[in-house]
Scaffold this motif. Structure first.
Motif, PDB file in Angstrom:
ATOM      1  N   THR A 100       0.824  -1.208   0.000  1.00 51.79           N
ATOM      2  CA  THR A 100       0.000   0.000   0.000  1.00 51.79           C
ATOM      3  C   THR A 100       0.856   1.255   0.000  1.00 51.79           C
ATOM      4  N   PHE A 101       1.879   1.286   0.816  1.00 53.90           N
ATOM      5  CA  PHE A 101       2.686   2.502   0.969  1.00 53.90           C
ATOM      6  C   PHE A 101       3.570   2.748  -0.255  1.00 53.90           C
ATOM      7  N   PHE A 102       4.283   1.714  -0.692  1.00 49.06           N
ATOM      8  CA  PHE A 102       5.258   1.898  -1.768  1.00 49.06           C
ATOM      9  C   PHE A 102       4.707   1.527  -3.142  1.00 49.06           C
ATOM     10  N   GLY A 103       3.617   0.770  -3.171  1.00 55.03           N
ATOM     11  CA  GLY A 103       3.104   0.301  -4.443  1.00 55.03           C
ATOM     12  C   GLY A 103       3.836  -0.949  -4.897  1.00 55.03           C
ATOM     13  N   PHE A 104       3.172  -1.737  -5.736  1.00 58.10           N
ATOM     14  CA  PHE A 104       3.801  -2.959  -6.247  1.00 58.10           C
ATOM     15  C   PHE A 104       3.130  -3.347  -7.548  1.00 58.10           C
ATOM     16  N   GLN A 105       3.952  -3.617  -8.564  1.00 59.10           N
ATOM     17  CA  GLN A 105       3.465  -3.960  -9.894  1.00 59.10           C
ATOM     18  C   GLN A 105       2.494  -2.886 -10.383  1.00 59.10           C
ATOM     19  N   LEU A 106       1.218  -3.217 -10.602  1.00 61.25           N
ATOM     20  CA  LEU A 106       0.267  -2.236 -11.130  1.00 61.25           C
ATOM     21  C   LEU A 106      -0.407  -1.415 -10.036  1.00 61.25           C
ATOM     22  N   GLN A 107      -0.126  -1.723  -8.786  1.00 66.74           N
ATOM     23  CA  GLN A 107      -0.730  -0.974  -7.676  1.00 66.74           C
ATOM     24  C   GLN A 107       0.136   0.240  -7.342  1.00 66.74           C
ATOM     25  N   LEU A 108      -0.445   1.434  -7.405  1.00 68.79           N
ATOM     26  CA  LEU A 108       0.281   2.651  -7.096  1.00 68.79           C
ATOM     27  C   LEU A 108       0.405   2.819  -5.592  1.00 68.79           C
ATOM     28  N   GLY A 109       1.513   3.406  -5.168  1.00 64.27           N
ATOM     29  CA  GLY A 109       1.731   3.630  -3.749  1.00 64.27           C
ATOM     30  C   GLY A 109       0.851   4.746  -3.217  1.00 64.27           C
ATOM     31  N   ASP A 110       0.349   4.557  -2.008  1.00 59.87           N
ATOM     32  CA  ASP A 110      -0.481   5.556  -1.341  1.00 59.87           C
ATOM     33  C   ASP A 110       0.055   5.720   0.079  1.00 59.87           C
ATOM     34  N   PRO A 111       0.935   6.704   0.309  1.00 60.27           N
ATOM     35  CA  PRO A 111       1.523   6.854   1.649  1.00 60.27           C
ATOM     36  C   PRO A 111       0.501   7.182   2.722  1.00 60.27           C
ATOM     37  N   TYR A 112      -0.615   7.763   2.356  1.00 57.53           N
ATOM     38  CA  TYR A 112      -1.621   8.142   3.348  1.00 57.53           C
ATOM     39  C   TYR A 112      -2.371   6.901   3.857  1.00 57.53           C
ATOM     40  N   MET A 113      -2.811   6.045   2.934  1.00 58.33           N
ATOM     41  CA  MET A 113      -3.441   4.798   3.343  1.00 58.33           C
ATOM     42  C   MET A 113      -2.423   3.868   4.006  1.00 58.33           C
ATOM     43  N   GLY A 114      -1.178   3.909   3.504  1.00 60.33           N
ATOM     44  CA  GLY A 114      -0.134   3.116   4.135  1.00 60.33           C
ATOM     45  C   GLY A 114       0.099   3.539   5.573  1.00 60.33           C
ATOM     46  N   SER A 115       0.060   4.841   5.821  1.00 62.50           N
ATOM     47  CA  SER A 115       0.221   5.336   7.194  1.00 62.50           C
ATOM     48  C   SER A 115      -0.956   4.921   8.068  1.00 62.50           C
ATOM     49  N   ALA A 116      -2.149   4.854   7.491  1.00 66.82           N
ATOM     50  CA  ALA A 116      -3.314   4.390   8.246  1.00 66.82           C
ATOM     51  C   ALA A 116      -3.141   2.926   8.649  1.00 66.82           C
ATOM     52  N   ILE A 117      -2.623   2.112   7.733  1.00 67.40           N
ATOM     53  CA  ILE A 117      -2.371   0.704   8.057  1.00 67.40           C
ATOM     54  C   ILE A 117      -1.296   0.591   9.130  1.00 67.40           C
ATOM     55  N   ALA A 118      -0.238   1.394   9.014  1.00 65.38           N
ATOM     56  CA  ALA A 118       0.818   1.390  10.027  1.00 65.38           C
ATOM     57  C   ALA A 118       0.274   1.813  11.384  1.00 65.38           C
ATOM     58  N   SER A 119      -0.623   2.789  11.407  1.00 61.28           N
ATOM     59  CA  SER A 119      -1.233   3.223  12.670  1.00 61.28           C
ATOM     60  C   SER A 119      -2.094   2.117  13.264  1.00 61.28           C
ATOM     61  N   ALA A 120      -2.809   1.375  12.404  1.00 62.08           N
ATOM     62  CA  ALA A 120      -3.601   0.244  12.894  1.00 62.08           C
ATOM     63  C   ALA A 120      -2.698  -0.843  13.470  1.00 62.08           C
ATOM     64  N   MET A 121      -1.565  -1.084  12.821  1.00 62.93           N
ATOM     65  CA  MET A 121      -0.597  -2.041  13.356  1.00 62.93           C
ATOM     66  C   MET A 121      -0.089  -1.594  14.725  1.00 62.93           C
ATOM     67  N   PHE A 122       0.214  -0.320  14.843  1.00 64.50           N
ATOM     68  CA  PHE A 122       0.682   0.221  16.123  1.00 64.50           C
ATOM     69  C   PHE A 122      -0.381   0.045  17.202  1.00 64.50           C
ATOM     70  N   ALA A 123      -1.653   0.255  16.847  1.00 66.71           N
ATOM     71  CA  ALA A 123      -2.734   0.104  17.819  1.00 66.71           C
ATOM     72  C   ALA A 123      -2.860  -1.344  18.273  1.00 66.71           C
TER      73      ALA A 123
END
Length: 306
Positions: free
Chosen positions: A261-284
Motif C-alpha cells: 500500500t505505501f510503496f506500491g507494487f506492480q500495477l498498484q500505485l503507492g499511497d503513503p496516506y493509506m499506508g500510514s493508516a495501516i501502520a497506525s492500525a498495526m501500532f494500535a
C-alpha cells in the motif's frame, strides 16, 4: 555542605542524551509523523486534511477491509504458531542445556543460536530452494527415510504456505527464547535447588515444581517480545513469497500489506496516506497487546510470585 541534587546528578542527563536523541530520531519522530500522515489524503491541490477518512476507508470499504482482516488473521496465526512451537521448544532446549554434566553444551547452544544471525533473505531463499518440488532436496531426504509420500509443495498451497513460513521462522529464531530461558535458569540460586534435592525433588520434577515457577517472568517477557516481533514481521514473507504474499494472499500479513500500500507494487500505485493508516492500525494492535500483558498477565505473575 552538600551540593544540590540537580548539580550532583547532571552527568545522568549527559550520558542519557545521546541514546535519547538517537531513539527519538529513528523511532519517536517517525512514529508521530506516521500518525500525522494517516490523517491526510491527496487532493487536487496537494495534501489536504482528511481526519479519519483513511480509517473509514480501511475498515468500511470492502476492498480494503477484506485485505486488512485477512492480513490481521494471518498475523495472529503466525504469532500463535510461534507461541505454541517456538517458545515451548526454546524452554525445553534451555532446560536440557542447563543440565549439569552435559557434554558439548556450548557447541549445541552456538549451533542452535547461529540461524538467528542469518539474513532473512538468505533464510527465505534457502528454504524456498530446499522445499522446491523441482530442484529441492526435501523430496529426496524424505525418500531416504521412506516418507516421500508426505512431501507436498507446502509453499505453493494456500492452506499450508503461511504455516510453513511460520515454522521456518521458528527454526531461525528458536535460539532467542532458548538463550533467555537458559540465562534465567542459571540465575536460580543453588540453595533453592539443593533444598529441593534434600526433599527428594530432582530431575524433571524439580524443573516443573521449582524452576518453572521461578522463570515465569522471563517466559512472560519472551511472550510479549514474540508478539511484538511477529506483528512487525515482513522480511521472511517478502523474501520467500514476494510482496503479493502468495499464493492468492494466503501468506499476507500486515507488514506485506503495508508495503504494497505505501510503496506500491506492480500495477498498484503507492499511497503513503493509506499506508500510514495501516501502520497506525498495526501500532494500535501492538499497543493493545502490550497493555494486556503489562496490566493483566504481568500483574498476575507478580501476585503468583508473592
Amino acid at each position: 555542605m552538600h551540593k544540590p541534587r540537580s548539580r550532583r546528578r547532571w552527568h545522568i542527563a549527559v550520558f542519557l542524551a545521546p541514546a535519547v536523541l538517537v531513539y527519538s530520531a529513528v523511532m519517536i519522530l517517525p512514529l508521530f509523523d506516521t500518525l500525522r500522515l494517516s490523517l491526510f489524503t491527496e487532493g487536487p491541490e496537494g495534501r489536504v486534511f482528511a481526519g479519519l477518512a483513511n480509517f473509514r476507508t480501511l475498515f468500511g470499504d470492502p476492498n480494503w477491509s477484506r485485505q486488512f482482516w485477512n492480513a490481521l488473521a494471518n498475523n495472529f496465526w503466525f504469532f500463535l504458531i510461534h507461541m505454541a512451537v517456538q517458545n515451548p521448544i526454546g524452554i525445553a532446549l534451555a532446560a536440557i542445556l542447563s543440565a549439569p554434566g552435559l557434554r558439548l553444551a556450548g557447541f549445541y547452544r552456538s549451533a542452535i543460536f547461529i540461524p538467528t544471525i542469518l539474513s532473512f533473505v538468505i533464510v527465505g531463499f534457502a528454504w524456498k530452494l530446499i522445499l522446491s518440488p523441482i530442484w529441492g532436496i526435501a523430496p529426496s531426504m524424505l525418500d531416504a527415510v521412506g516418507l516421500k509420500s508426505w512431501f507436498a509443495p507446502w509453499l505453493g498451497r494456500e492452506e499450508t504456505a503461511l504455516t510453513t513460513l511460520a515454522l521456518i521462522s521458528v527454526w531461525q529464531f528458536v535460539g532467542i527464547p532458548m538463550m533467555l530461558i537458559y540465562a534465567a535458569l542459571l540465575s536460580i540460586p543453588d540453595e533453592i535447588l539443593e533444598a529441593a534435592e534434600c526433599d527428594g525433588v530432582t530431575g524433571w520434577s524439580a524443573f516443573w515444581k521449582i524452576k518453572l515457577p521461578l522463570i515465569l517472568p522471563s517466559i512472560g517477557i519472551i511472550s510479549i517480545l514474540t508478539f511484538v516481533a511477529n506483528f512487525n514481521a515482513f522480511d521472511l514473507i517478502y523474501a520467500a513469497q514476494g510482496a503479493l504474499a502468495g499464493p492468492n494472499f494466503s501468506s499476507d500479513i500486515l507488514g506485506t500489506f503495508l508495503y504494497r500500500t505505501f510503496f506500491g507494487f506492480q500495477l498498484q500505485l503507492g499511497d503513503p496516506y493509506m499506508g500510514s493508516a495501516i501502520a497506525s492500525a498495526m501500532f494500535a494492535v501492538i499497543l493493545v497487546g502490550v497493555c494486556i500483558y503489562l496490566f493483566g498477565i504481568q500483574t498476575r505473575i507478580r501476585r503468583y510470585q508473592l
